[in-house]
Design an enzyme around this catalytic site. Structure first.
Site, mmCIF file in Angstrom:
data_model
loop_
_atom_site.group_PDB
_atom_site.id
_atom_site.type_symbol
_atom_site.label_atom_id
_atom_site.label_comp_id
_atom_site.label_asym_id
_atom_site.label_seq_id
_atom_site.Cartn_x
_atom_site.Cartn_y
_atom_site.Cartn_z
ATOM 1 N N HIS A 473 26.899 37.542 41.160
ATOM 2 C CA HIS A 473 28.784 38.184 41.605
ATOM 3 C C HIS A 473 28.899 39.715 41.936
ATOM 4 C CE1 HIS A 473 30.873 39.690 38.224
ATOM 5 N NE2 HIS A 473 29.714 39.593 37.647
ATOM 6 N N CYS A 474 29.348 39.684 42.876
ATOM 7 C CA CYS A 474 29.989 41.072 43.167
ATOM 8 C C CYS A 474 31.483 40.880 42.964
ATOM 9 C CB CYS A 474 29.309 41.917 44.875
ATOM 10 S SG CYS A 474 29.566 40.392 45.611
ATOM 11 N N SER A 475 32.877 41.538 44.332
ATOM 12 C CA SER A 475 33.896 40.999 43.716
ATOM 13 C C SER A 475 34.321 39.727 44.422
ATOM 14 C CB SER A 475 34.410 42.228 44.513
ATOM 15 O OG SER A 475 36.372 41.755 44.439
ATOM 16 N N THR A 481 26.047 40.616 47.153
ATOM 17 C CA THR A 481 25.513 39.590 46.138
ATOM 18 C C THR A 481 24.899 39.190 47.514
ATOM 19 O OG1 THR A 481 27.395 38.587 45.235
ATOM 20 C CG2 THR A 481 25.455 36.743 45.524
#
Length: 544
Positions: A473-475, A481
């Site tokens: 995950h990222c934001s 990602t």
């Protein structure tokens, strides 16, 4: 690596390629990959929206039959697409393609059609620009020529309006030569010069009176004993095990990849990304858009496809509790190798850890900071201090170590599991990492840790040798990602067979986690990072 096909299915692919086994196998893989890429995993003609599409009259299959003096088209079938009935603003592309797949599957049950092929008529008479969809036209042509087990005899574009000349010239340029030779524009009255009038509908100058409602009912109410559609016959296609990321004929060696980048330059790679970005996602977002789920999305415009979303186990049989903004994503030769998800919100911490528990996740990869440039990018979903514990619904998480990577003990009731948590800090939002080498080394460390965790699973891991999904995950769960997963897939294929294809990898990935890779810079970074890696591994000279 496939199970044997049924006799009927195998013969269809062989006949479509005149019993050239190698070409028939290529066609089979193209067919499977196209269906996966377009989200066509199961055809249910009696359910919406496919049923309405079949009943729209947009598609018709006609039999040319045995017409004296028509040796070239003898025994073939006509697939007719009526452009004026297509409304792009009301119908998703993948539904149109589902209808085409279904009807063509039925058409090639005829041995005569298998042997003598298909004629495709794209009827543009009376259509307006609003009925036209460039990407859909391109997909249909490529499907007919290279991804469907039928011999394509001819494509007639009939009654094309003046405005179509420019799109047609662009379309012609991208078509392979063998397909371009089969495509011909004709006026409506000229069609009888190529096909027998006895087999053409009245509106195209023929003698056949079409009754779409009864014709479609025939296809929607197949009699008992009729052979199953090709979708059912391909027993070798295991939806549970087969990945969309497998080597194909379009693979490049690192030398070819370097030549490609040097030839088209950065601008050309950006245009390549733009071509991908314009494609419509091959699925629906109904669950993400439900009012009770919208608050669980970090960003209102980053949704997950219904076809690939991770479903949580419902709580108290309430279907409103099964949603999380997360998607299964295939890896190289591995189905569901990743879960791509957004940075958890405070209200979704318990859903996040439920997903980790239910999907047997052993490794979490976080490619964002909690805060960036004064903005909240991700919630603090784990206990920050070593030896402290956080409770998230039914699940407890204990921070066992703050070394790199961190170790969490995740437990539910009396059962506990170790989960490794990686965090990559040198990667700005919407940007690219400061060092390609550092990111690739990070990816290698994640892979090594996944292998160690799989070996250490109590009682042994009985699934794919690559283990359960790695959660990334990222934001938003699409930019950083998607970039990391793209690199992992491409480098894995490079190591396995010596080829890779960034363009195909990203297209296929976006068919599972929509909008993966958010910017042309991230897409271009994938190319440059692979080239840098190849140079470090002495697969390329370092003077480029």
């Amino acid at each position: 690596g496939m199970s044997p096909l049924s006799w009927n299915a195998g013969v269809k692919f062989l006949m479509a390629r005149k019993f050239d086994v190698h070409r028939a196998i290529e066609l089979f893989h193209s067919y499977r990959e196209t269906k996966l890429k377009e989200g066509i995993v199961e055809l249910k003609p009696h359910e919406e929206p496919l049923r309405s599409e079949l009943l729209s009259g947009k598609f018709t299959i006609l039999d040319l039959g045995s017409i004296p003096g028509q040796d070239e088209m003898f025994g073939a079938s006509i697939a007719l697409f009526t452009a004026k009935l297509h409304q792009p603003n009301k119908t998703l592309q993948h539904v149109v393609l589902q209808a085409l797949f279904y009807l063509l599957d039925q058409a090639i049950e005829s041995f005569e059609t298998q042997r003598n092929g298909l004629v495709f008529i794209y009827d543009m008479a009376g259509s307006a620009y609003t009925n036209f969809e460039y990407d859909l036209s391109k997909k249909i042509l490529h499907l007919l020529k290279g991804a469907f087990p039928a011999r394509l005899k001819k494509v007639f574009i009939v009654g094309a309006p003046v405005w179509f000349r420019f799109p047609y010239s662009v379309l012609s340029l991208i078509l392979k030569e063998k397909l371009r030779e089969r495509v011909q524009m004709v006026k409506t009255h000229e069609l009888k010069q190529h096909l027998p009038g006895d087999c053409l509908p009245e509106h195209l100058g023929g003698a056949v009176r079409l009754d779409h409602s009864s014709w479609n009912r025939q296809f929607l109410a197949l009699p008992n004993g009729q052979p199953e559609s090709l979708d059912k016959l391909i027993t070798g296609f295991s939806r549970e095990e087969e990945s969309v990321h497998v080597p194909g004929l379009e693979g490049m060696t690192v030398e070819e990849l370097l030549d490609h980048v040097n030839t088209v330059q950065k601008r050309g790679i950006y245009e390549e990304y733009e071509d991908i970005r314009r494609e419509t996602p091959p699925g629906t977002f109904n669950c993400s858009l439900q009012p009770y789920n919208q608050q669980k999305n970090r960003y209102g415009d980053v949704l997950c496809l219904d076809q690939t979303r991770v479903k949580l186990k419902s709580l108290n049989h309430d279907e409103r509790t099964d949603y999380i903004n997360a998607s299964f994503m295939d890896g190289y030769k591995q189905k569901n190798a990743f879960i791509g998800t957004q940075g958890p919100l405070e209200k979704t911490y318990h859903d996040f850890w439920r997903m980790v528990w239910e999907q047997n996740v052993l490794v979490i990869v976080m490619t964002t900071r909690v805060d960036e440039s004064g903005r909240k990018k991700c919630g603090q979903y784990w206990p920050l201090e070593q030896h402290t514990q956080g409770n998230y619904g039914l699940i407890s998480v204990r921070n066992m170590s703050i070394l790199k990577p961190a170790v969490f003990l995740v437990s539910q009731t009396y059962e506990g599991r170790k989960v490794i948590h990686f965090q990559y800090l040198s990667w700005p939002d919407y940007g690219v990492p400061s060092s390609a080498a550092a990111l690739i080394d990070f990816r290698s460390a994640v892979r090594r840790q996944q292998e160690l965790c799989v070996r250490a699973v109590s009682g042994g891991w009985r699934g794919h040798p690559g283990g359960p999904p790695i959660l990334v995950h990222c934001s938003a769960g699409i930019g950083r990602t998607g970039t990391l997963c793209t690199l992992d897939i491409c480098l894995s294929q490079l190591q396995d067979v010596g080829t890779l294809n960034v363009y195909q990898t990203v297209r296929r990935m976006r068919g599972q986690r929509a909008f993966s890779i958010q910017t042309p810079d991230q897409y271009y970074f994938c190319y440059t990072a692979i080239i840098e890696h190849a140079q470090r591994q002495h697969l390329l000279p370092t003077n480029h």
